[in-house]
Write a protein that holds these residues in place. Sequence first.
Motif: not given
Length: 578
Positions: A84-93
């Motif tokens: 998932d892409v969160a907020g301005p561009g963090f990527i959660n796996i």
Amino acid sequence: MSTVFETYTAAVHAALDALEAAGSIPAGLDRKAVALEPPRDPSHGDLATNAAMVLAKPAGKPPRAIAEPLAAELAKAAGVASVDVAGPGFINIRLDPTVWIDELNAILAAGGDYGRTGMGKGVHVNVEYVSANPTGPMHMGHCRGAVVGDALAALLEFAGHEVTREYYVNDAGGQVDVLARSAHLRYREALGEDIGEIPEGLYPGDYLKPVGAALAAEFGDTHVGKPEIAWLALFRTRAVDAMLALIKADLALLGIHHDLFSSEAEVQAAGEADRAEAELRAKGYVYEGVLEPPKGELPDDWEPVELTLFRSTAFGDDVDRPLKKSDGSWTYFGADMAYHKRKAERADQLIDIWGADHAGTVKRIQAAVAALTGGKPFDVKLVQMVRLFRAGEPVKMSKRSGSFVTLADVVREVGKDVVRFMMLTRRADAPLDFDFAKVVEQSKDNPVFYVQYAHARIHSLARRAAEGGFTVAAPSAVDLARLDEAELDLVRLAAQWPRIVEAAANAHEPHRIAFYLGDLAAAFHANWNRGNDDPSKRYLIADDPGITNARLALARGLGQVIANGLHVMGVTPVEEMH
């Protein structure tokens, strides 16, 4: 076998390679700041990467314009359940549970080697620690630096470095002449002389009585009534040797053994300070000059004197520093500079562990090492004082009377493992309180007890299982898929051990190991306590060997990680609490 973090760090870089190949991002971007770590909020997933955020500006793109195609590439990696892409561009796996089951099997297979890395392979590090003046037994003022240095050396070895543990013996200064005079007084006392009160300026402690007795037995009254010049050098050598034997015995109580004891007197006698000065002079870093007068009101006896000065301001120091005194003898800094040159010739990196009272000398010695080595890595870790308490009341000590709390007394009272663990429960540069009552208290507020209790609880499971006639299945026959999400969370935390090792080794901060073990122990105890409210969550379920074997394997894995961490700290993992 790669750890989870190594595997998915590689996956992030492979995904970035794919974006480069597709022209989605420019080739050759600096990826040094790209990181993969657990998200601060575990509900966001198992891993998070900042890749899109740190590459956006050099790529000339908004972070999400990188994050979205990067997430699509990462979703193709084996073991990835969702991205998932969160907020301005963090990527959660989020990873498939099988990834964590595989990691638990890796922990069990690796055993005591789980968490070892090749990070430091081929790098020789010299760690100098303790280096107390050889004028008396070790006291608690020396203890913290001793433990921090020894744990750091063990941590660096666990991370793959070759390590030399070194002790610098300050046996060339005026303090060892005072020691020799103090020993001579005790020598006369041993021969029957009434020496009265110990004169001001000499060492008053009773620890010199055996030294005096040994000198009396060896020399009789040969050195009584003789001028100091006739016996000072001999008594200095004998007294320093006796003090070093005492210091080594005290350190052994803490499980500390150095590889090398280097003598300041020997460094000077070998002409190493002269050679270091000549080298610096040839480079233009030594000159004859006059120091600036002290700031504020000048002392009555101050007068400008030409001295041999090192141009330490060229390396960020506040003022240039004298290498020699006005009489031509070496300053302590001059001798110390030569000693560090010797160390640097044998090692790729230098680390010194110093008391915080030496903070004022850090810049000058770092400047000298930079000048002599061309910038070889050199780190000085400052260790703050330990404040002793009994039941909340400060323990008073008097240097004048020779009354102080010795390291040996403390170790004999509370034990080596308690002392070592407690010395690592705070950052080295933060003050530490050591309360004799609290450090042996059996409560969750005592980190020593809480971590050891977790290890002991885990070992109790095997005993209880055997006593109940339970047969532990072979690893290949254990169905770890029976573990629930809360139990897999424990594996997720245990799997952080290899990255904790690398981060702590890189930062030269062994206290991070104690912090991590505290978190792991707390998570285990919380999981254990689920069984108090719900019997089905207990580790041993008599009528369900499948879940029992899975939970026993989980417990063994957690116990292994705790044991590995304790071994790095120099603490013995206990199997039973008493």
